[in-house]
Scaffold this motif. Structure first.
Motif, short mmCIF file in Angstrom:
data_model
loop_
_atom_site.label_atom_id
_atom_site.label_comp_id
_atom_site.label_asym_id
_atom_site.label_seq_id
_atom_site.Cartn_x
_atom_site.Cartn_y
_atom_site.Cartn_z
N VAL A 32 49.52 -19.32 -16.86
CA VAL A 32 49.21 -20.11 -18.05
C VAL A 32 47.70 -20.01 -18.27
O VAL A 32 46.90 -20.45 -17.44
CB VAL A 32 49.63 -21.58 -17.86
N VAL A 52 47.25 -28.22 -16.82
CA VAL A 52 48.27 -27.97 -15.79
C VAL A 52 47.74 -28.35 -14.41
O VAL A 52 46.73 -27.79 -13.95
CB VAL A 52 48.66 -26.47 -15.76
N LEU A 61 52.45 -27.18 -23.44
CA LEU A 61 52.53 -27.48 -22.00
C LEU A 61 53.11 -28.89 -21.79
O LEU A 61 53.83 -29.14 -20.83
CB LEU A 61 51.16 -27.36 -21.35
#
Ligand code: FAD
Length: 415
Positions: free
Chosen positions: A104, A271, A259
């Protein structure tokens, strides 16, 4: 069977990872795919100079596809959602891509919609930002018309990418107004939610003195509640009111909404990862690198660069079934433009705050830490070339990814 490394985001981190890993893994065994919603790679540090007419849109943008080496597949699409339990990524429009490993690298972006009144009738009339190309261009036009009144530079909340950018803008606009001969007719005010100029004490003291020397008023501990468009004023939760004629704001920065939809982002859309290995705390085949990761260091291109090196080592270990032994120390370094063709440099990590000294070599430098010099400014300008020609193609830069104390004055010796 071929394995797939899927990289979400073709910005600084995603591009460096794709190009570096592609050179290390054979094409017969590995597909490497980058997905991004547009084909415009933006050199974001260049945005700082656009309001002053130093760079144009063409000088800070390139096609993303052209920044990826042969053997990397580029998919132009908006990611709708990640399904980590089935190793799938859903794209807007319905396509689904499978992965074996996922990175990501969707960065962070400005969210003026999160502060009431920010996107109101004064947006891009007397309320501006410079974290987007459109915003930087609109601000450039406004600055050419501005020659008296209250110019307020405002930081909504931390973390933001390039935490020194609002300070740099303030120093540059002070110099710009002096050059135009109208600095005396302008009240320049720096409004921040922090207690001082910056997050780390030694740098904050130094940068605070520089604001004071330039007669820039600092309004600390200011948590904006809304923008009053009629009165043209910032209003805080504790009911302080700061009027402006021209407001340059850094809106709240947030990670990708995608996300949060995927259950992978925290309350700001970043994250959670192991801060040393960059591996997701939930999913062992998922990593987050660059601004998208919830790392306790600056969100900066330099962090993306240093952490990509760590990521690549760990990723290669993981696919060989080995332990992840490479450890990221939070290393960041940032040039800080201070106006009049000078700049400072800071170099720090999770444990060591920015300290005075020289970089990368002791005494010789040639760059000076926490000190205004011409060479730091030239270093910042030269970085655009390094970015396009060395960093993005994944060529090695002779700088260690871990921070070094060599050349730095120990904190106990800093007055
Ligand atoms: C004004 C300014 C000045 C700066 N100056 C410096 C500096 O001097 N030094 C420094 O080190 N750093 C600086 N930075 C910060 C630096 O540019 C960023 O930290 C760096 O680019 C982060 O890289 P990244 O890959 O994490 O994110 P990005 O490069 O922002 O890439 C993220 C990518 O993800 C894509 N994306 C996001 N969501 C989706 C989705 N749902 N679907 C598809 N694609 C998606 C985006 O389109 C984007 O291309 C500056 C930033 C700004 C704004």
């Amino acid at each position: 069977m071929k394995q797939t490394l899927l990289i979400l985001g073709g910005g600084t981190a995603g591009t460096m990872i794709a190009n570096t890993v592609r050179k290390r893994l054979p094409e017969v065994d590995w597909d490497i795919t980058v997905i991004d919603r547009d084909d415009v790679h933006l050199y974001q540090p260049g945005l700082l100079f656009m309001p002053f007419g130093r760079y144009t849109r063409d000088q800070v943008t390139r096609s993303r596809r052209s920044c990826l080496i042969e053997g990397v597949t580029f998919v132009l699409a908006e990611v709708e959602r990640i399904e980590p339990s089935s190793n799938e990524v859903r794209l807007v429009g319905g396509d689904v891509l499978d992965y074996d490993y996922l990175v990501v690298a969707t960065g962070t972006s400005s969210r003026p919609d999160q502060t009431p009144g920010m996107l109101g009738p004064q947006w891009r009339k007397s309320v501006f930002d410079f974290f987007t190309v459109d915003g930087a261009e609109a601000l450039a036009a406004a600055l050419t018309r501005f020659d008296h009144g209250r110019l307020v530079v405002h930081l909504t909340d931390m973390p933001i990418k390039c935490p020194v950018a609002p300070l740099e803008f303030t120093f540059l606009v002070d110099a710009w107004l002096r050059d135009k001969g109208c600095r005396e007719a302008v009240d320049l005010i720096y409004v921040t939610p922090l207690a001082g100029a910056f997050t780390k004490p030694i740098a904050s003291a130094q940068l605070g003195h520089m604001l004071e020397d330039r007669r820039i008023t600092v309004e600390p501990d200011f948590l904006v509640e809304r923008i009053d468009n009629e009165a043209k004023a910032l209003v805080s939760y504790d009911e302080r009111v700061i009027p402006f004629d021209l407001l340059v704001t850094i809106p709240l920065n947030m990670g990708s909404d995608m996300l949060m939809r995927s259950g992978l982002g925290n309350e700001l859309g970043y994250v959670p990862v192991d801060k040393h290995t960059l591996q997701s705390t939930q999913w062992p085949n998922v990593f987050a690198v660059g601004d998208a990761a919830d790392l306790p260091t600056s969100k900066a291109g330099s962090v993306a660069h240093f952490s990509v090196e760590i990521f690549v080592d760990n990723f290669l270990s993981l696919i060989e079934g080995k332990e992840l032994t490479a450890s990221f120390d939070g290393h960041a370094n940032c040039f800080i433009e201070s106006g009049d063709g000078k700049g400072l440099l800071i170099d720090f990590n999770y444990d060591t705050e920015p300290l005075p000294g020289s970089y990368p070599l002791p005494t010789i430098g040639p760059l000076k830490l926490l000190k205004e010099t011409r060479s730091n400014h030239l270093g910042k300008l030269a970085f655009r070339w390094v970015y396009w020609n060395v960093l993005l193609p994944g060529r090695p830069l002779p700088l260690p990814s871990h921070m070094s104390m060599v050349g730095k004055k120990p904190p106990a010796l800093v007055p």
